[in-house]
Design a protein around this motif. Structure first.
Motif, mmCIF file in Angstrom:
data_model
loop_
_atom_site.group_PDB
_atom_site.id
_atom_site.type_symbol
_atom_site.label_atom_id
_atom_site.label_comp_id
_atom_site.label_asym_id
_atom_site.label_seq_id
_atom_site.Cartn_x
_atom_site.Cartn_y
_atom_site.Cartn_z
ATOM 1 N N PHE A 1 -10.994 9.333 -10.407
ATOM 2 C CA PHE A 1 -10.137 9.711 -9.660
ATOM 3 C C PHE A 1 -8.983 8.365 -9.592
ATOM 4 O O PHE A 1 -8.869 8.181 -10.824
ATOM 5 C CB PHE A 1 -11.510 8.582 -8.510
ATOM 6 N N ARG A 2 -8.436 8.302 -8.789
ATOM 7 C CA ARG A 2 -7.374 7.604 -9.622
ATOM 8 C C ARG A 2 -6.869 6.248 -7.992
ATOM 9 O O ARG A 2 -6.944 6.698 -7.075
ATOM 10 C CB ARG A 2 -5.446 8.040 -9.041
ATOM 11 N N ARG A 3 -6.308 5.438 -7.991
ATOM 12 C CA ARG A 3 -5.999 4.341 -7.081
ATOM 13 C C ARG A 3 -4.368 4.776 -6.777
ATOM 14 O O ARG A 3 -3.751 4.602 -7.977
ATOM 15 C CB ARG A 3 -6.441 3.285 -7.501
ATOM 16 N N VAL A 4 -4.254 4.696 -5.372
ATOM 17 C CA VAL A 4 -3.287 5.688 -4.687
ATOM 18 C C VAL A 4 -2.466 3.637 -3.372
ATOM 19 O O VAL A 4 -4.029 3.286 -3.085
ATOM 20 C CB VAL A 4 -3.038 5.986 -4.312
ATOM 21 N N LEU A 5 -1.468 3.619 -3.482
ATOM 22 C CA LEU A 5 -1.428 2.475 -3.311
ATOM 23 C C LEU A 5 -0.048 3.421 -2.267
ATOM 24 O O LEU A 5 0.900 3.977 -2.724
ATOM 25 C CB LEU A 5 -0.553 1.131 -4.368
ATOM 26 N N PHE A 6 0.591 2.881 -1.115
ATOM 27 C CA PHE A 6 1.656 3.507 -0.259
ATOM 28 C C PHE A 6 0.860 2.277 0.734
ATOM 29 O O PHE A 6 0.676 1.197 1.220
ATOM 30 C CB PHE A 6 0.825 4.665 0.024
ATOM 31 N N ARG A 7 2.014 2.038 1.549
ATOM 32 C CA ARG A 7 3.230 1.069 2.804
ATOM 33 C C ARG A 7 3.403 2.224 3.700
ATOM 34 O O ARG A 7 4.066 2.824 3.561
ATOM 35 C CB ARG A 7 4.800 0.977 2.384
ATOM 36 N N SER A 8 2.538 1.214 4.939
ATOM 37 C CA SER A 8 2.977 1.871 6.304
ATOM 38 C C SER A 8 3.299 1.023 7.185
ATOM 39 O O SER A 8 2.742 -0.045 7.289
ATOM 40 C CB SER A 8 1.242 2.406 6.993
ATOM 41 N N LEU A 9 4.340 1.542 7.465
ATOM 42 C CA LEU A 9 5.734 0.525 8.850
ATOM 43 C C LEU A 9 5.513 1.145 9.643
ATOM 44 O O LEU A 9 5.624 2.566 9.801
ATOM 45 C CB LEU A 9 6.709 0.335 8.119
ATOM 46 N N ALA A 10 6.050 0.063 10.708
ATOM 47 C CA ALA A 10 5.778 0.880 12.545
ATOM 48 C C ALA A 10 7.215 -0.259 12.874
ATOM 49 O O ALA A 10 7.098 -1.611 12.603
ATOM 50 C CB ALA A 10 4.874 1.560 12.878
ATOM 51 N N ALA A 11 7.883 0.106 13.835
ATOM 52 C CA ALA A 11 8.640 -0.851 14.046
ATOM 53 C C ALA A 11 8.550 -0.380 15.953
ATOM 54 O O ALA A 11 8.694 0.729 16.728
ATOM 55 C CB ALA A 11 10.206 -0.575 13.797
ATOM 56 N N ASP A 12 9.055 -1.774 16.317
ATOM 57 C CA ASP A 12 9.080 -1.454 18.030
ATOM 58 C C ASP A 12 9.915 -2.613 18.737
ATOM 59 O O ASP A 12 9.267 -3.433 17.854
ATOM 60 C CB ASP A 12 7.191 -1.106 18.303
ATOM 61 N N ASN A 13 10.020 -1.792 20.235
ATOM 62 C CA ASN A 13 10.659 -3.414 20.633
ATOM 63 C C ASN A 13 10.035 -4.772 21.316
ATOM 64 O O ASN A 13 10.711 -5.155 21.772
ATOM 65 C CB ASN A 13 12.067 -2.790 22.316
ATOM 66 N N SER A 14 8.708 -3.921 21.056
ATOM 67 C CA SER A 14 8.016 -4.966 22.187
ATOM 68 C C SER A 14 7.595 -6.658 21.163
ATOM 69 O O SER A 14 6.597 -7.003 21.590
ATOM 70 C CB SER A 14 7.278 -4.696 22.752
ATOM 71 N N GLY A 15 7.488 -6.059 19.597
ATOM 72 C CA GLY A 15 6.925 -7.001 18.625
ATOM 73 C C GLY A 15 6.672 -6.808 18.161
ATOM 74 O O GLY A 15 6.518 -5.087 17.312
ATOM 75 N N SER A 16 5.146 -6.667 17.867
ATOM 76 C CA SER A 16 3.906 -6.705 16.546
ATOM 77 C C SER A 16 3.159 -5.471 16.995
ATOM 78 O O SER A 16 3.355 -4.824 17.889
ATOM 79 C CB SER A 16 3.150 -7.894 15.800
ATOM 80 N N VAL A 17 3.006 -4.210 16.158
ATOM 81 C CA VAL A 17 2.579 -3.100 16.239
ATOM 82 C C VAL A 17 1.582 -3.092 14.788
ATOM 83 O O VAL A 17 1.918 -3.367 13.760
ATOM 84 C CB VAL A 17 4.048 -1.879 15.692
ATOM 85 N N ASN A 18 0.324 -2.894 14.980
ATOM 86 C CA ASN A 18 -1.311 -2.270 14.115
ATOM 87 C C ASN A 18 -0.630 -0.881 13.579
ATOM 88 O O ASN A 18 -0.574 0.194 15.196
ATOM 89 C CB ASN A 18 -2.044 -2.908 15.406
ATOM 90 N N VAL A 19 -0.674 -0.644 12.623
ATOM 91 C CA VAL A 19 -0.768 0.751 11.936
ATOM 92 C C VAL A 19 -2.091 0.481 10.899
ATOM 93 O O VAL A 19 -2.980 -1.065 10.603
ATOM 94 C CB VAL A 19 0.321 0.351 10.859
ATOM 95 N N SER A 20 -2.650 1.656 11.312
ATOM 96 C CA SER A 20 -3.393 1.996 10.423
ATOM 97 C C SER A 20 -3.659 3.084 9.408
ATOM 98 O O SER A 20 -2.745 4.047 10.619
ATOM 99 C CB SER A 20 -5.559 1.967 11.005
ATOM 100 N N CYS A 21 -4.204 3.692 8.697
ATOM 101 C CA CYS A 21 -4.037 5.067 8.224
ATOM 102 C C CYS A 21 -5.247 5.137 7.144
ATOM 103 O O CYS A 21 -6.119 4.303 7.024
ATOM 104 C CB CYS A 21 -3.049 5.117 7.090
ATOM 105 N N PRO A 23 -6.839 7.347 5.005
ATOM 106 C CA PRO A 23 -7.769 6.685 3.606
ATOM 107 C C PRO A 23 -6.558 6.436 4.121
ATOM 108 O O PRO A 23 -5.526 6.086 3.844
ATOM 109 C CB PRO A 23 -8.476 7.573 2.581
ATOM 110 N N ASP A 24 -7.019 4.438 3.360
ATOM 111 C CA ASP A 24 -6.661 3.263 3.512
ATOM 112 C C ASP A 24 -5.488 2.818 1.880
ATOM 113 O O ASP A 24 -5.721 4.002 0.777
ATOM 114 C CB ASP A 24 -7.523 1.823 3.370
#
Length: 70
Positions: A1-21, A23-24
């Motif tokens: 097993f290997r621990r994997v880090l990644f970044r998930s980003l989203a943009a929207d003109n209405s402000g904050s956006v909730n992003v979930s992945c 596996p995390d």
């Protein structure tokens, strides 16, 4: 097993956006290919999703592809 880090980003003109992945980021990935699915929802309940593969071979993370939300 290997621990994997990644970044998930989203943009929207209405402000904050909730992003979930799943596996995390920070999860342990076994040798082979694992598909990560990410989704984003803005304050107006507009949703989008994408997926990418994380490929682990032996002790090295070989490749992953990025998807952009937004």
């Amino acid at each position: 097993f290997r621990r994997v880090l990644f970044r998930s980003l989203a943009a929207d003109n209405s402000g904050s956006v909730n992003v979930s992945c799943s596996p995390d980021s920070g999860s342990s990935f076994s040798v082979g290919t694992t598909t990560v699915t990410c989704s984003a929802i803005d304050p107006s309940n507009n949703a989008i999703a994408c997926a990418f593969d994380v490929i682990v071979s032996g002790s090295a993370l070989l490749l992953f592809t990025l998807c952009l939300l937004g």
